[in-house]
Design a protein around this motif. Sequence first.
Motif, PDB file in Angstrom:
ATOM      1  N   ASP A  69     -14.615   6.170   9.356  1.00  0.00           N
ATOM      2  CA  ASP A  69     -13.292   5.589   9.575  1.00  0.00           C
ATOM      3  C   ASP A  69     -12.564   5.511   8.238  1.00  0.00           C
ATOM      4  N   LEU A  70     -11.288   5.903   8.240  1.00  0.00           N
ATOM      5  CA  LEU A  70     -10.514   6.009   7.012  1.00  0.00           C
ATOM      6  C   LEU A  70      -9.142   5.364   7.170  1.00  0.00           C
ATOM      7  N   VAL A  71      -8.625   4.861   6.063  1.00  0.00           N
ATOM      8  CA  VAL A  71      -7.200   4.562   5.937  1.00  0.00           C
ATOM      9  C   VAL A  71      -6.648   5.607   4.985  1.00  0.00           C
ATOM     10  N   VAL A  72      -5.626   6.359   5.421  1.00  0.00           N
ATOM     11  CA  VAL A  72      -5.121   7.477   4.630  1.00  0.00           C
ATOM     12  C   VAL A  72      -3.602   7.398   4.487  1.00  0.00           C
ATOM     13  N   TYR A  73      -3.136   7.977   3.405  1.00  0.00           N
ATOM     14  CA  TYR A  73      -1.702   8.163   3.207  1.00  0.00           C
ATOM     15  C   TYR A  73      -1.394   9.631   3.470  1.00  0.00           C
ATOM     16  N   LEU A  74      -0.436   9.874   4.374  1.00  0.00           N
ATOM     17  CA  LEU A  74      -0.019  11.234   4.712  1.00  0.00           C
ATOM     18  C   LEU A  74       1.205  11.576   3.871  1.00  0.00           C
ATOM     19  N   ASP A 125     -11.088  10.392 -16.143  1.00  0.00           N
ATOM     20  CA  ASP A 125     -10.010   9.806 -16.929  1.00  0.00           C
ATOM     21  C   ASP A 125      -8.749   9.587 -16.095  1.00  0.00           C
ATOM     22  N   ASP A 126      -8.762  10.015 -14.806  1.00  0.00           N
ATOM     23  CA  ASP A 126      -7.617   9.765 -13.936  1.00  0.00           C
ATOM     24  C   ASP A 126      -7.817   8.519 -13.090  1.00  0.00           C
ATOM     25  N   SER A 127      -8.926   7.798 -13.288  1.00  0.00           N
ATOM     26  CA  SER A 127      -9.243   6.670 -12.423  1.00  0.00           C
ATOM     27  C   SER A 127      -8.193   5.577 -12.487  1.00  0.00           C
ATOM     28  N   ALA A 128      -7.457   5.514 -13.618  1.00  0.00           N
ATOM     29  CA  ALA A 128      -6.446   4.471 -13.747  1.00  0.00           C
ATOM     30  C   ALA A 128      -5.290   4.692 -12.775  1.00  0.00           C
ATOM     31  N   THR A 129      -5.095   5.941 -12.328  1.00  0.00           N
ATOM     32  CA  THR A 129      -4.001   6.223 -11.410  1.00  0.00           C
ATOM     33  C   THR A 129      -4.399   6.015  -9.957  1.00  0.00           C
ATOM     34  N   THR A 130      -5.708   5.742  -9.714  1.00  0.00           N
ATOM     35  CA  THR A 130      -6.164   5.559  -8.343  1.00  0.00           C
ATOM     36  C   THR A 130      -5.984   4.120  -7.918  1.00  0.00           C
ATOM     37  N   PRO A 131      -5.228   3.831  -6.879  1.00  0.00           N
ATOM     38  CA  PRO A 131      -4.997   2.452  -6.478  1.00  0.00           C
ATOM     39  C   PRO A 131      -6.266   1.827  -5.946  1.00  0.00           C
ATOM     40  N   PRO A 132      -6.537   0.562  -6.319  1.00  0.00           N
ATOM     41  CA  PRO A 132      -7.758  -0.082  -5.835  1.00  0.00           C
ATOM     42  C   PRO A 132      -7.690  -0.315  -4.337  1.00  0.00           C
ATOM     43  N   ALA A 133      -8.823  -0.198  -3.685  1.00  0.00           N
ATOM     44  CA  ALA A 133      -8.894  -0.456  -2.248  1.00  0.00           C
ATOM     45  C   ALA A 133     -10.191  -1.180  -1.941  1.00  0.00           C
ATOM     46  N   PRO A 134     -10.134  -2.318  -1.230  1.00  0.00           N
ATOM     47  CA  PRO A 134     -11.351  -3.043  -0.909  1.00  0.00           C
ATOM     48  C   PRO A 134     -12.255  -2.223  -0.006  1.00  0.00           C
ATOM     49  N   GLY A 142      -7.065  22.765  11.029  1.00  0.00           N
ATOM     50  CA  GLY A 142      -6.277  22.377  12.187  1.00  0.00           C
ATOM     51  C   GLY A 142      -5.134  21.438  11.882  1.00  0.00           C
ATOM     52  N   CYS A 143      -4.985  20.997  10.620  1.00  0.00           N
ATOM     53  CA  CYS A 143      -3.893  20.091  10.232  1.00  0.00           C
ATOM     54  C   CYS A 143      -3.349  20.523   8.883  1.00  0.00           C
ATOM     55  N   HIS A 144      -2.035  20.596   8.754  1.00  0.00           N
ATOM     56  CA  HIS A 144      -1.417  21.057   7.515  1.00  0.00           C
ATOM     57  C   HIS A 144      -1.166  19.921   6.532  1.00  0.00           C
ATOM     58  N   GLU A 145      -1.420  18.666   6.943  1.00  0.00           N
ATOM     59  CA  GLU A 145      -1.116  17.513   6.096  1.00  0.00           C
ATOM     60  C   GLU A 145      -2.127  17.356   4.957  1.00  0.00           C
ATOM     61  N   ALA A 146      -1.656  16.827   3.820  1.00  0.00           N
ATOM     62  CA  ALA A 146      -2.538  16.380   2.742  1.00  0.00           C
ATOM     63  C   ALA A 146      -2.846  14.904   2.981  1.00  0.00           C
ATOM     64  N   HIS A 147      -4.137  14.557   3.046  1.00  0.00           N
ATOM     65  CA  HIS A 147      -4.575  13.195   3.352  1.00  0.00           C
ATOM     66  C   HIS A 147      -5.095  12.548   2.067  1.00  0.00           C
ATOM     67  N   HIS A 148      -4.486  11.461   1.645  1.00  0.00           N
ATOM     68  CA  HIS A 148      -4.931  10.710   0.478  1.00  0.00           C
ATOM     69  C   HIS A 148      -5.690   9.479   0.960  1.00  0.00           C
ATOM     70  N   VAL A 149      -6.943   9.326   0.517  1.00  0.00           N
ATOM     71  CA  VAL A 149      -7.816   8.280   1.041  1.00  0.00           C
ATOM     72  C   VAL A 149      -7.521   6.943   0.353  1.00  0.00           C
ATOM     73  N   VAL A 150      -7.202   5.943   1.154  1.00  0.00           N
ATOM     74  CA  VAL A 150      -6.979   4.579   0.658  1.00  0.00           C
ATOM     75  C   VAL A 150      -8.266   3.776   0.751  1.00  0.00           C
ATOM     76  N   THR A 175       0.815  -1.212   0.000  1.00  0.00           N
ATOM     77  CA  THR A 175       0.000   0.000   0.000  1.00  0.00           C
ATOM     78  C   THR A 175       0.850   1.263   0.000  1.00  0.00           C
ATOM     79  N   LEU A 176       1.888   1.298   0.830  1.00  0.00           N
ATOM     80  CA  LEU A 176       2.707   2.510   0.937  1.00  0.00           C
ATOM     81  C   LEU A 176       3.386   2.872  -0.386  1.00  0.00           C
TER      82      LEU A 176
END
Length: 302
Positions: free
Chosen positions: A259-264, A289-298, A239-247, A203-204
């Motif tokens: 509840d989320l799994v995120v990449y910081l 058209d960017d869906s191909a770059t999105t990693p699959p997540a169950p 309140g948070c400066h991080e960019a959160h990418h949703v897995v 995943t990482l």
Amino acid sequence: MSYTLIRLSIGRTNGVAHYGVLLRGAEPLTACATHSSDLAPIGERTGHQTCQSCARALLVLTASPHPGEPEARPAAGAGRSAAAHRPIPGHLLGYCGKTLDSRHANGKRTCANCAHLTKTLDALRRRAGELALPATEPCHSDDSMLWTPHGAGSLAFGHRRNSATGQTYCGEGQFDLPNPGANECPACLGLWAEEETVRQMYTLPAMRAHATARDADAHGIFDDRAWLLEPGDRYTISGCHEAHHVVAVSRHRYDSHVDLVVYLFGEDRVTDARVHRDRLLGIQRPFADDSATTPPAPQPEV
């Protein structure tokens, strides 16, 4: 003089818990204006149900405002000329508890229930001075945090929560109180270790490449509630400066949180997050058209 905002209840082990202060020479003062001389301090891990007005008041006192949010919004599904509600800072949730629209309100009528909570909070601040508030929940979790249900004793097992399903790893259910000093559930520990191996090996690296590709492109950004998040989205939260990418996302119909799994991106790690369903986020969603770059997540079944 300042006072500490604490949990108060008439019952020692169960009943309704309020947030308020103990005033010298007077009866306790709660955020919802409940009057009773029998209110007394209670602990955090109890079987009490939290007063919903007090819970919203705590959000008002502790949440960071979202950039550019207005002072009034209409209720979700109502027209812009409908009654105006006062939004809780950083949320699409009114002081009255109604879910709000992301648009500004144009109506001249104001919600009486929002005005009532505003009045009681003003009275609390006026009488208690500068409030010492409980620590706010971080927008992403400590990976080693253990959880127990309401009313669990101090010797109960602490469980690890799987944010991809919204349940504990051992399948015991949804536990919502942190209990860092508990003995760890062996079943949760074994399954969490397997999941952590998968996250580090697969995943990482996938999310690192995905986030880098997203940062190279320009995408539309819109403000909306956390309930609408989807895998592949990127969001920012006040309140948070991080960019959160949703897995992965786990949301159930009657849950108050998502509840989320995120990449910081800044910390280069995959972790869990738990966000109020009505939290106001800046969401960046990839084009079709960017869906191909999105990693699959169950995704778990709702």
